[in-house]
Design a protein around this motif. Structure first.
Motif, PDB file in Angstrom:
ATOM      1  N   UNK A   1      62.973  42.033  24.969  1.00  0.00           N
ATOM      2  CA  UNK A   1      62.956  42.495  26.394  1.00  0.00           C
ATOM      3  C   UNK A   1      63.576  44.123  26.778  1.00  0.00           C
ATOM      4  N   UNK A   2      63.452  44.237  25.310  1.00  0.00           N
ATOM      5  CA  UNK A   2      64.469  45.823  25.233  1.00  0.00           C
ATOM      6  C   UNK A   2      63.475  47.066  25.280  1.00  0.00           C
ATOM      7  N   UNK A   3      63.539  48.001  25.077  1.00  0.00           N
ATOM      8  CA  UNK A   3      63.086  48.941  24.503  1.00  0.00           C
ATOM      9  C   UNK A   3      63.770  49.096  23.260  1.00  0.00           C
ATOM     10  N   UNK A   4      62.890  50.331  22.164  1.00  0.00           N
ATOM     11  CA  UNK A   4      63.175  50.022  20.877  1.00  0.00           C
ATOM     12  C   UNK A   4      64.844  51.560  21.148  1.00  0.00           C
ATOM     13  N   UNK A   5      64.740  52.572  22.019  1.00  0.00           N
ATOM     14  CA  UNK A   5      65.751  53.112  21.802  1.00  0.00           C
ATOM     15  C   UNK A   5      67.417  52.167  22.207  1.00  0.00           C
ATOM     16  N   UNK A   6      66.886  50.974  22.898  1.00  0.00           N
ATOM     17  CA  UNK A   6      67.442  49.920  23.809  1.00  0.00           C
ATOM     18  C   UNK A   6      68.427  49.041  22.303  1.00  0.00           C
ATOM     19  N   UNK A   7      67.430  48.821  21.650  1.00  0.00           N
ATOM     20  CA  UNK A   7      67.338  48.008  20.665  1.00  0.00           C
ATOM     21  C   UNK A   7      68.669  48.510  19.595  1.00  0.00           C
ATOM     22  N   UNK A   8      68.739  49.787  19.393  1.00  0.00           N
ATOM     23  CA  UNK A   8      68.554  50.799  17.881  1.00  0.00           C
ATOM     24  C   UNK A   8      70.351  50.878  18.940  1.00  0.00           C
TER      25      UNK A   8
ATOM     26  N   UNK B   1      67.774  56.074  11.093  1.00  0.00           N
ATOM     27  CA  UNK B   1      67.836  55.038  12.664  1.00  0.00           C
ATOM     28  C   UNK B   1      66.903  55.864  13.563  1.00  0.00           C
ATOM     29  N   UNK B   2      66.246  56.696  13.727  1.00  0.00           N
ATOM     30  CA  UNK B   2      65.220  57.330  14.773  1.00  0.00           C
ATOM     31  C   UNK B   2      64.110  57.455  13.847  1.00  0.00           C
ATOM     32  N   UNK B   3      63.297  56.299  12.291  1.00  0.00           N
ATOM     33  CA  UNK B   3      62.041  56.013  12.345  1.00  0.00           C
ATOM     34  C   UNK B   3      61.138  55.193  13.186  1.00  0.00           C
ATOM     35  N   UNK B   4      61.675  54.352  14.006  1.00  0.00           N
ATOM     36  CA  UNK B   4      60.052  54.309  14.945  1.00  0.00           C
ATOM     37  C   UNK B   4      60.896  54.403  16.372  1.00  0.00           C
ATOM     38  N   UNK B   5      61.730  55.382  16.905  1.00  0.00           N
ATOM     39  CA  UNK B   5      61.408  56.096  17.737  1.00  0.00           C
ATOM     40  C   UNK B   5      60.942  57.206  18.256  1.00  0.00           C
ATOM     41  N   UNK B   6      60.924  57.391  19.276  1.00  0.00           N
ATOM     42  CA  UNK B   6      59.835  58.632  19.619  1.00  0.00           C
ATOM     43  C   UNK B   6      60.885  59.698  20.246  1.00  0.00           C
ATOM     44  N   UNK B   7      60.158  60.832  19.937  1.00  0.00           N
ATOM     45  CA  UNK B   7      61.494  62.195  20.168  1.00  0.00           C
ATOM     46  C   UNK B   7      62.053  62.345  20.805  1.00  0.00           C
ATOM     47  N   UNK B   8      62.090  61.631  22.403  1.00  0.00           N
ATOM     48  CA  UNK B   8      63.435  62.411  23.136  1.00  0.00           C
ATOM     49  C   UNK B   8      64.088  61.098  22.806  1.00  0.00           C
ATOM     50  N   UNK B   9      63.690  59.867  22.559  1.00  0.00           N
ATOM     51  CA  UNK B   9      64.436  58.730  22.097  1.00  0.00           C
ATOM     52  C   UNK B   9      65.068  58.781  21.251  1.00  0.00           C
ATOM     53  N   UNK B  10      64.420  59.731  19.951  1.00  0.00           N
ATOM     54  CA  UNK B  10      65.826  59.803  18.506  1.00  0.00           C
ATOM     55  C   UNK B  10      66.357  60.662  19.094  1.00  0.00           C
TER      56      UNK B  10
ATOM     57  N   UNK C   1      70.465  58.987   6.748  1.00  0.00           N
ATOM     58  CA  UNK C   1      69.668  59.446   6.059  1.00  0.00           C
ATOM     59  C   UNK C   1      68.305  59.219   7.307  1.00  0.00           C
ATOM     60  N   UNK C   2      67.676  60.086   6.343  1.00  0.00           N
ATOM     61  CA  UNK C   2      66.573  61.058   8.091  1.00  0.00           C
ATOM     62  C   UNK C   2      65.126  61.668   6.562  1.00  0.00           C
ATOM     63  N   UNK C   3      64.229  62.006   7.525  1.00  0.00           N
ATOM     64  CA  UNK C   3      63.622  62.855   7.557  1.00  0.00           C
ATOM     65  C   UNK C   3      63.031  63.537   8.414  1.00  0.00           C
ATOM     66  N   UNK C   4      63.430  63.397   9.657  1.00  0.00           N
ATOM     67  CA  UNK C   4      63.477  63.851  10.726  1.00  0.00           C
ATOM     68  C   UNK C   4      63.572  65.179  10.561  1.00  0.00           C
ATOM     69  N   UNK C   5      63.117  66.589  10.183  1.00  0.00           N
ATOM     70  CA  UNK C   5      63.646  67.767  10.550  1.00  0.00           C
ATOM     71  C   UNK C   5      63.950  68.207  11.275  1.00  0.00           C
ATOM     72  N   UNK C   6      63.245  67.698  12.630  1.00  0.00           N
ATOM     73  CA  UNK C   6      63.967  68.464  13.878  1.00  0.00           C
ATOM     74  C   UNK C   6      65.482  67.902  13.906  1.00  0.00           C
ATOM     75  N   UNK C   7      65.593  66.855  13.630  1.00  0.00           N
ATOM     76  CA  UNK C   7      66.962  66.353  14.053  1.00  0.00           C
ATOM     77  C   UNK C   7      67.644  67.000  12.877  1.00  0.00           C
TER      78      UNK C   7
END
Lengths: 299, 233
Positions: free
Chosen positions: B139-146, B166-175, B196-202
């Protein structure tokens, strides 16, 4: 108390998982039940067989046939000598006349034939029927009697006893083999049930490991599950043991075939046998689930 | 001694693949460190080694004074209780609600129910999910699950928070929100964070220490803010 909290949680989990995989749990329970019924029968039979052989051995007598030309005086001499032997319990003398009379009473055919025999023409032999105090001495006593004068032959039913013992041994061994095979099948089924439980909860177990649950806490529910399966599987065998044996005992009036073979009194054994069955059920259940937990948890 | 020390560490898998070669690094208490690298660069192996999901083939890995390389399987739980782990796929139990998921580590440790409750509520308050206590993961969104996953990771007040994408499955705003939360945990609870991440923005925005791993080799160790995007990932 911390250990009790963990314990009660584990027992709850174990029951939950038994019902979650009901068909498999049911199969293991049935298999355990059948095995334990066999175990129970095997134990009861072997207890009674031991008693039978003892009883039969104790009822054995040595029959001593004297030479055909031996007189009553010779017989009295032999009897005197035998009385000195401390291993001998009782001596009964039967002259050939006595034997003849006995046989005449038993059948009409014998009667008509034997009535023509006189003291001289009677082909039967004077005999002693001897009981020994200890069945183990049967052979030794017969050997020493053979050495006396005027003895034709000594018989003590050795072959029959040996045959009986051999037969009982075979029966006993066969039941042991069948029981071991059944226990193995049960162990296999229970460990398979646990394996499937482990797979169905793989996700949960992985997470438990990742958040720092100790191995023993992860393993315990599975051990309990095996334990509970074993205990549930032993309920029906115990009921069958108790009521089945009492019923059989009453039906047969406490003995088998003849009065010599007495059955063990139910009150003496059903309680012990029941405990053995529960213990076997619980131990087999726990060991087989432990095996699975070790093999498939990999922790 | 530093909180985390990796010395001459090698990881060679049974199929012959060398995932890590001669890694040396140390992380101080309270640090926030990014581990970056392309897929199959070995960053996951390194992260997994820190929480002893993998054992190094050679070398030593110290986490909070425990030599992870020599840790026996049955003692691993002692390490895991000292660290919190956040996963890309959250790893929540679908049959348990938010409260039960967060309470799960404490329950399996055999802690009393009445002691568990305040700690769970505190953790949920920190991640901003106090009103979703009775919801189930589906019943939760991805961000809430995280957030639930983070709450579960910090329930034991760990010294180290290990985050595997941790943000691999989330949209940019939620990330962004999740990163804010992890940053908050690092600052407020003084928890060391390794991510560990490969999200350059972050990585570019946060301006933290960055470890760059490429083909199993530690290619660069950039102090706080000195990592620049053009130094290709």
């Amino acid at each position: 108390m911390k250990p009790f909290r963990i314990l009660s949680k584990n027992i709850k989990d174990a029951f939950k998982s038994i019902f979650r995989n009901f068909s498999l749990s049911f199969a293991s329970i049935i298999c355990t039940t059948i095995t334990l019924i066999m175990v129970s029968i095997a134990i009861i039979v072997s207890i009674n067989v031991k008693d039978f052989t003892k009883a039969i051995e104790n009822n054995l007598s040595i029959i001593v046939f004297l030479d055909r030309d031996s007189s009553i005086d010779d017989a009295t001499n032999i009897q005197k000598k035998l009385k000195k032997d401390s291993r001998i319990d009782s001596i009964i003398f039967e002259s050939k006349e006595d034997v003849k009379n006995q046989m005449q009473k038993e059948s009409e055919v014998f009667n008509s034939i034997m009535s023509e025999w006189t003291e001289e023409t009677n082909p039967l032999q004077n005999e002693f029927s001897i009981k020994v105090k200890n069945a183990e001495n049967l052979k030794a006593v017969s050997e020493s009697i053979k050495k006396l004068e005027h003895i034709d032959s000594v018989k003590y039913g050795e072959e029959i006893v040996d045959k009986l013992i051999v037969t009982f041994n075979i029966v006993e061994k066969a039941t042991i083999i069948i029981v071991i095979a059944l226990i193995l099948v049960t162990a296999f089924l229970i460990s398979n049930t646990i394996k499937i439980t482990i797979y169905s909860r793989k996700n949960e177990i992985d997470i438990m490991r990742l958040v720092g649950t100790s191995n023993i806490v992860i393993k315990l529910p599975f051990l309990f599950e095996g334990f509970i399966l074993g205990i549930i599987g032993s309920i029906v065998p115990i009921i069958i043991t108790i009521y089945g044996y009492i019923l059989t005992y009453d039906k047969l009036n406490g003995h088998l075939f003849s009065n010599i073979i007495k059955l063990e009194n139910p009150s003496n054994i059903i309680f012990k046998v029941s405990i053995v069955i529960v213990v076997i059920g619980a131990v087999v259940g726990m060991l087989s689930s432990y095996r699975s937990a070790r093999k498939y948890l990999k922790i | 001694m530093e909180l985390i020390e990796v010395k001459n560490c090698y990881k060679i898998y049974k199929n012959g693949v060398t995932a890590l070669a001669d890694i040396n690094l140390s992380i101080k208490k309270g640090d926030f460190v990014f581990i970056i690298g392309s897929t199959a660069s070995g960053k996951s192996s390194l992260i997994k080694m820190l929480y002893r999901e993998e054992k190094p083939t050679k070398g030593n890995v110290y986490v909070g004074g425990i030599n992870v390389a020599k840790l026996r399987n049955r003692k691993v739980y002692k390490l895991r209780r000292k660290i919190g782990i956040v996963f890309q796929d959250f790893k929540l139990l679908p049959k348990l609600n938010v409260y039960e998921n967060v309470a799960f580590p404490l329950e399996s440790m055999g802690i009393k129910k009445k002691d568990i409750k305040p700690r769970v509520l505190e953790a949920l308050e920190r991640v901003g999910l106090k009103e979703k206590v009775h919801s189930f993961p589906n019943q939760l969104s991805g961000g809430e699950c995280q957030r639930v996953c983070i709450a579960r990771a910090i329930i034991n007040k760990p010294k180290v928070l290990i985050c595997d994408e941790p943000t691999g499955n989330l949209d940019p705003k939620t990330s962004k929100e999740i990163m804010k939360l992890i940053d908050y945990i690092n600052k407020e609870m003084h928890t060391t964070v390794i991510m560990a991440t490969h999200d350059r923005d972050i990585v570019n925005r946060m301006k933290k220490r960055v470890l760059l791993i490429d083909h199993g080799i530690l290619k660069g160790d950039f102090a706080k803010g000195s990592y620049k995007e053009n130094e290709a990932i």
